[in-house]
Design a protein around this motif. Structure first.
Motif, short mmCIF file in Angstrom:
data_model
loop_
_atom_site.label_atom_id
_atom_site.label_comp_id
_atom_site.label_asym_id
_atom_site.label_seq_id
_atom_site.Cartn_x
_atom_site.Cartn_y
_atom_site.Cartn_z
N UNK A 113 0.82 -1.14 0.02
CA UNK A 113 0.13 -0.01 -0.04
C UNK A 113 0.94 1.22 -0.05
N UNK A 114 0.58 2.29 -0.75
CA UNK A 114 1.34 3.36 -0.98
C UNK A 114 1.12 4.17 0.55
N UNK A 137 7.45 27.19 -19.56
CA UNK A 137 6.46 26.93 -18.34
C UNK A 137 7.06 26.48 -17.20
N UNK A 138 7.33 27.41 -16.28
CA UNK A 138 7.95 27.47 -14.89
C UNK A 138 7.59 26.54 -13.86
N UNK A 139 6.27 26.14 -13.76
CA UNK A 139 5.76 25.41 -12.50
C UNK A 139 4.92 24.13 -12.94
N UNK A 140 5.43 23.24 -13.95
CA UNK A 140 4.78 22.12 -14.30
C UNK A 140 4.98 20.97 -13.17
N UNK A 141 4.10 20.41 -12.90
CA UNK A 141 4.01 19.02 -12.19
C UNK A 141 4.67 18.20 -12.76
N UNK A 142 5.61 17.05 -12.12
CA UNK A 142 6.18 16.04 -12.62
C UNK A 142 5.49 15.03 -13.41
N UNK A 170 0.74 18.49 -18.35
CA UNK A 170 1.39 17.43 -17.84
C UNK A 170 0.59 15.93 -17.54
N UNK A 171 -0.50 16.33 -17.31
CA UNK A 171 -1.49 15.13 -17.13
C UNK A 171 -1.67 14.25 -18.55
N UNK A 172 -1.78 14.81 -19.48
CA UNK A 172 -1.99 14.32 -20.76
C UNK A 172 -0.55 13.62 -21.30
N UNK A 173 0.53 14.18 -20.76
CA UNK A 173 1.92 13.45 -21.05
C UNK A 173 2.11 12.16 -20.20
N UNK A 174 1.34 12.28 -18.93
CA UNK A 174 1.49 11.17 -18.12
C UNK A 174 0.77 10.21 -18.58
N UNK A 175 -0.30 10.34 -19.09
CA UNK A 175 -1.52 9.25 -19.26
C UNK A 175 -0.93 8.54 -20.53
N UNK A 176 -0.37 9.22 -21.63
CA UNK A 176 0.26 8.82 -22.64
C UNK A 176 1.54 7.60 -22.39
N UNK A 177 2.38 8.16 -21.43
CA UNK A 177 3.73 7.57 -21.12
C UNK A 177 3.20 6.35 -20.20
N UNK A 178 2.11 6.49 -19.18
CA UNK A 178 1.85 5.07 -18.48
C UNK A 178 1.17 4.24 -19.43
N UNK A 187 1.43 10.01 -13.10
CA UNK A 187 1.84 8.47 -13.61
C UNK A 187 1.23 7.74 -12.37
N UNK A 188 2.04 8.25 -11.17
CA UNK A 188 1.93 7.43 -9.97
C UNK A 188 0.63 7.46 -9.56
N UNK A 189 -0.21 8.82 -9.58
CA UNK A 189 -1.55 8.69 -9.15
C UNK A 189 -2.51 7.93 -10.01
N UNK A 190 -2.29 8.03 -11.47
CA UNK A 190 -3.08 7.47 -12.25
C UNK A 190 -2.88 5.85 -12.11
#
Length: 659
Positions: A381-382, A408-413, A442-450, A418-421
């Motif tokens: 469990x996380x 863009x200076x304040x992007x989330x990792x 960032x969320x779109x990037x993370x979804x594609x990467x995952x 990915x971890x949350x999804x």
């Protein structure tokens, strides 16, 4: 056949809620109106015990509630053809516009359809918000309501950050209606994650308790977003963290997936039990670090060999004589005699020579089975503290994606999202992930990467206000006039990189672009009859087009606006032009027939009746019947008769609407 008009309202939350209450408590709705007293009695309250109760209030809250319920009249989502990637096949969406309007426009189509929402709303720094919702309350009215002025208007205290009535109120009025609408979009097992900092985290928790229910609170995650020692300008303590608030739509159905063990690659051996137990790793049966136990230090005779823990008979003898000081003093077996017998009988034990030729006893540790033979998911469990993936690292990776330039200076990792999804969205083709404060996407990037990493087919919906870039910024000088342009380019570049790194994977790296626009349907056309309709229209528009639609429309615009009024019809649904019926007839998702032909002929009616499968809804233009009620009735009696003839008793139910 009922001849129903297409509704101007996309939704009516008030009426929906009244109908839900009527199903639960029939006595509380009388003549279509809610009897509050009767409802209180149904809930066990028969008299008022006082006006005070525990709740969070602020000036403008009631207006914020009303805004969530107001339908977006006069607005639509316009498809921007050519602005996306792989537009004909993708199931991903990028929407430009105010997210409050967008959430309302999506509500009918995506009600109960979003598995995960992640948002990173603007943090309250005391500055004016880009999201300027009109709550109909002036600064003086706010200060009076907050006790900063008397009813006569006399100022009572200084208008500082700490005392400014609008400091928290503006932010709460902005976020409240958006969260209210977001809840409606979540699936029954859906989860929302909200990034926030110290300024509003306490207030956000309270309004989320109110909107989602405090029983649906999952966790207040702490994310260590700073590298090194944290912010040097923090008072008293150097802060290096922010928060991610997590709520479920229905906590009884929500599931936060466990994390796989980090050394999963060790499980590489296979045997005939793999389908049930998974792969395994070998672990020596003896151990010198667990502490000596006399009952676990015994000789084992197998396959003509006698085995001693630690490999030495002398060591075994000395341990039982109580002789200390030798290197093999603490050795013993991990399993008792009874457990070893069970292991041998159930194929959990292996005898094997090592590289030096010495025989050893090993136990099999299977990936999907515990030491007692029970089937398990070898996950952890996380914990509620996320101690990796800094903002600094995220900025560096985004800069690399844009060829070393900082846009863009304040992007989330990406790894954080990915971890949350991963936690709440297993590999399912139906899962949709929404981010309505998309920023740099960032969320779109993370979804594609995952998806590329685990073979999933999650879909994303990004929503972003086209906030202008500062003309002095590097982004503006590079040609990006607003944040949406940066976000879309980020998805293009990330998708291309993901495809290059995973050439054998069929990851959806595309997206379709929509933007909030004025309606294409002329809802006031009755008032325009007989007037000059030719100004502002292109020459090819006919008189009927000028009556039915607004200037600049396309047939595809009309189709999408009609789609927004259908329950569960996703905006990425297939749209097919039925040229064998007419040049302006479209079939959506193989279920919705939208006929924009200017005249309905017998041949069109005949061809529509032969469609297989039969659409569940037909939509026509009123003007196609030239205001001839008899012609309309005759046309649909004929359609009904032909459908009965073609489909017989097996025909499915269908409805007809008119615009």
């Amino acid at each position: 056949m009922e001849q129903k008009k297409l509704s101007k309202e996309i939704f009516n939350i008030k009426q929906e809620n009244i109908e839900k209450l009527q199903k639960l408590f029939p006595s509380v709705v009388k003549d279509g109106k809610l009897d509050i007293t009767a409802l209180k009695q149904e809930l066990g309250t028969f008299e008022e015990v006082g006006q005070e109760k525990y709740e969070m209030n602020w000036a403008g809250k009631q207006k914020a509630k009303q805004m969530a319920q107001q339908a977006p009249l006069g607005k639509t989502l316009k498809y921007v053809k050519g602005a996306g990637v792989n537009e004909d096949t993708t199931e991903n969406i990028y929407i430009e516009g105010d997210n409050l309007e967008v959430l309302k426009l999506l509500r009918k189509n995506y009600y109960g359809s979003i598995k995960m929402i992640y948002i990173d709303p603007p943090y309250n720094t005391g500055n004016d918000f880009i999201y300027k919702d009109n709550f109909g309350i002036t600064q003086q009215q706010l200060e009076t309501a907050q006790g900063q002025r008397t009813q006569e208007g006399e100022k009572l205290q200084k208008n500082t950050k700490e005392g400014n009535a609008k400091y928290h109120t503006n932010w709460l009025n902005m976020i409240y209606p958006r969260l209210k609408l977001a809840k409606d979009l979540l699936t029954d097992d859906g989860v929302i994650f909200i990034s926030i900092d110290d300024n509003e985290q306490a207030n956000l928790k309270k309004i989320c308790d109110e909107i989602f229910g405090n029983n649906n609170f999952i966790a207040h995650l702490v994310w260590e977003n700073k590298e090194g020692g944290g912010k040097s300008d923090s008072s008293f303590f150097r802060k290096k963290h922010e928060y991610i608030l997590c709520y479920a739509k229905n906590i009884e159905n929500a599931a936060i997936k466990g994390l796989p063990v980090e050394d999963i690659d060790r499980y590489r051996e296979s045997d005939e039990h793999e389908k049930e137990r998974g792969k395994y790793q070998l672990i020596k049966l003896d151990s010198g670090s667990l502490g000596w136990v006399a009952s676990l230090d015994y000789p084992i005779e197998l396959n003509g060999h006698t085995f001693y823990a630690g490999g030495s008979k002398e060591g075994w003898e000395n341990r039982h004589k109580g002789i200390h000081g030798r290197a093999d003093w603490g050795w013993r077996w991990r399993w008792s005699k009874e457990k070893l017998k069970w292991g041998l009988e159930n194929d959990f034990v292996v005898i094997k020579q090592n590289k030096s030729g010495q025989w050893n006893i090993y136990t099999k540790q299977y990936l999907n089975m515990d030491k007692d033979g029970n089937i398990v998911s070898r996950t952890l469990r996380p914990i509620a503290v996320i101690d990796k993936w800094s903002t600094t690292g995220a900025n560096k990776k985004l800069k690399e994606l844009f060829d070393g330039r900082t846009y863009f200076e304040y992007s989330k990792p990406v790894d954080l999202i990915k971890f949350l999804s991963f936690l709440c969205s297993p590999i399912k083709d139906t899962d949709i992930i929404l981010d309505f404060f998309s920023g740099s996407a960032t969320t779109a990037h993370a979804v594609m990467q995952q998806n590329a990493e685990d073979g999933g087919n999650r879909k994303f919906i990004m929503v972003q206000l086209p906030e202008p870039c500062d003309e002095k910024s590097e982004a503006y000088k590079a040609g990006y006039k607003n944040i949406c342009e940066i976000g879309k380019e980020r998805i293009r570049r990330a998708g291309k990189k993901i495809q290059e790194e995973n050439p054998d994977k069929k990851t959806d790296i595309g997206f379709k672009v929509f933007k909030v626009a004025d309606t294409t349907l002329n809802w006031e056309k009755a008032a325009l009859e007989g007037k000059d309709l030719y100004s502002d229209y292109t020459p090819e528009n006919t008189d009927k087009d000028k009556l039915d639609f607004t200037p600049g429309f396309t047939d595809l615009d009309v189709v999408y606006e009609i789609m927004l009024r259908q329950e569960g019809l996703l905006l990425t649904s297939k749209i097919e032009q039925l040229t064998d019926i007419g040049q302006r007839t479209f079939l959506v998702a193989n279920s919705y027939l939208i006929c924009l032909e200017e005249n309905i002929t017998e041949d069109i009616i005949k061809k529509l009746s032969e469609l297989e499968p039969l659409p569940i809804k037909f939509v026509f233009r009123d003007s196609a019947f030239n205001d001839d009620i008899a012609l309309k009735d005759e046309s649909f009696r004929r359609l009904s008769a032909l459908i009965d003839k073609n489909k017989g008793a097996n025909k499915q139910a269908y409805t007809v609407e008119f615009i």
